[in-house]
Design an enzyme around this catalytic site. Structure first.
Site, PDB file in Angstrom:
ATOM      1  CG  ASP A 164       0.147  -1.911   0.110  1.00  0.00           C
ATOM      2  OD1 ASP A 164       1.144  -1.175  -0.014  1.00  0.00           O
ATOM      3  OD2 ASP A 164       0.229  -3.086   0.527  1.00  0.00           O
ATOM      4  CG  LEU A 165      -2.287   0.717  -6.009  1.00  0.00           C
ATOM      5  CD1 LEU A 165      -3.003   1.751  -6.864  1.00  0.00           C
ATOM      6  CD2 LEU A 165      -2.466  -0.674  -6.598  1.00  0.00           C
ATOM      7  CD  GLU A 166       4.171  -2.561  -1.780  1.00  0.00           C
ATOM      8  OE1 GLU A 166       5.123  -3.257  -2.204  1.00  0.00           O
ATOM      9  OE2 GLU A 166       3.640  -2.732  -0.665  1.00  0.00           O
ATOM     10  CG  HIS A 167       4.367  -2.441  -8.858  1.00  0.00           C
ATOM     11  ND1 HIS A 167       5.649  -2.947  -8.797  1.00  0.00           N
ATOM     12  CD2 HIS A 167       3.578  -3.337  -8.211  1.00  0.00           C
ATOM     13  CE1 HIS A 167       5.641  -4.100  -8.158  1.00  0.00           C
ATOM     14  NE2 HIS A 167       4.390  -4.360  -7.789  1.00  0.00           N
TER      15      HIS A 167
END
Length: 339
Positions: A164-167
């Site tokens: 869930d890496l959002e960057h």
């Protein structure tokens, strides 16, 4: 016997049999890859149902409901523990239980994980979220990510990992990391993803590349259909969030571009409080599921075909769901199992 109780019975039987055959898994540190590999193979993981409900569990307090893992609604098939945090080693992750949850010890938390697994529920560690930054940009950080993830799986008994890496991600090296995790954990690895809508608009984006690179062992992509602006659907039309068309027309992009239906889920907020925008009622979620799997209850967008094997749905979060009296899972859970 209803399907939830049957699932619990089968899960408990499988776990008991595995423990009888193998004994307890050894303990390993986050960088002890060899031991983590052995531990991951030692106990047979819980199988994910054909149609599954996923929910994120808060390892923090944010005004929803603080709950122990044992108190999560029985409707959920996969619980993603949110979140692992980065370490000083590039790519490395760790997990620290928040004292606000009221656990007397880490062992009590581990016992809760094992108890959920005995009921047929997969419990995985989620990496990322809005505030976390884990960088996997070269072979060394990819190996550190794999080692530390396998170490947490061994230490806590997690069935797998959620990305869930959002960057931003590097598809090449995160693929390398996930392949190492799969090699260490074996065929029972539960591996999920929660990209944002922009991340899955076409196959050239890094997240879509990661999904395609790892589709041989990817469990499900639960794209976040919330906190999003308007997006293109698979028909080239623009759709606004908060509607059945937004869910179906965007899911169609994944379904028509290389992912198996069983690898596609609908990620939505459990309540209006759970996200800044994009909330839809449970009835809209079930309508979208029916549209995609049966061709019924569609909005303006009607797909050219159906995908009966669609995996199911995900929510942020089980805590916000509990805050609303489990109104989301009580409707969507039975519907998912009935697909």
């Amino acid at each position: 016997m209803d399907s939830t109780n049957l699932r619990r019975l089968l899960g408990a039987t499988a776990l008991a049999g595995a423990l009888a055959l193998t004994g307890a898994a050894p303990t390993a540190g986050a960088n002890d890859l060899g031991t983590a590999e052995a531990a991951a193979e030692a106990v047979a993981p819980t199988a994910v149902p054909e149609h599954a409900l996923t929910g994120y569990w808060h390892n923090f307090s944010n005004g929803s409901v603080v709950q122990k893992l044992r108190d999560v609604s029985d409707e959920y098939d996969i619980i993603a523990v949110a979140f692992a945090e980065s370490t000083s080693t590039p790519g490395g992750i760790d997990f620290t239980l928040d004292p606000v949850l009221g656990y007397a010890s880490e062992q009590e938390f581990k016992d809760d994980i094992a108890a959920k697994q005995a009921e047929g529920v997969s419990v995985i560690i989620s990496v990322g979220g809005q505030n976390a930054s884990v960088s996997v940009t070269d072979s060394a950080s990819a190996q550190a990510f794999a080692n530390s993830t396998l170490g947490l799986m061994n230490e806590y008994g997690f069935d797998g990992v959620d990305i869930d890496l959002e960057h931003g991600i590097n598809a090449q090296y995160l693929t390398q990391a996930m392949e190492a995790i799969r090699a260490g954990a074996g065929a029972g690895l539960v591996y999920t993803m929660a990209p944002q809508t922009l991340d899955m608009q076409n196959t050239s984006t890094p997240y879509f590349q990661l999904a395609l690179n790892t589709r041989d062992f990817l469990t499900v992509v639960n794209m976040q259909y919330y906190n999003s602006g308007s997006m293109l659907g698979c028909d080239g039309q623009v759709y606004s969030s908060g509607s059945v068309d937004f869910l179906t027309a965007l899911a169609c992009i994944q379904l028509e571009n290389g992912l198996a239906p069983s690898q596609v889920g609908l990620g939505v907020p459990a309540s209006p409080n759970a996200a800044g925008s994009g909330y839809v009622s449970p009835s809209v979620v079930t309508a979208a599921l029916d549209c995609l799997t049966k061709g019924t209850r569609c909005g303006a967008f009607v797909p050219d075909r159906t995908w009966p094997d669609l995996r199911g749905a995900m929510t942020w979060s089980v805590n916000w769901d509990a805050h609303s009296g489990n109104a989301w899972s009580n409707v969507v859970g039975p519907h998912v199992r009935g697909l």
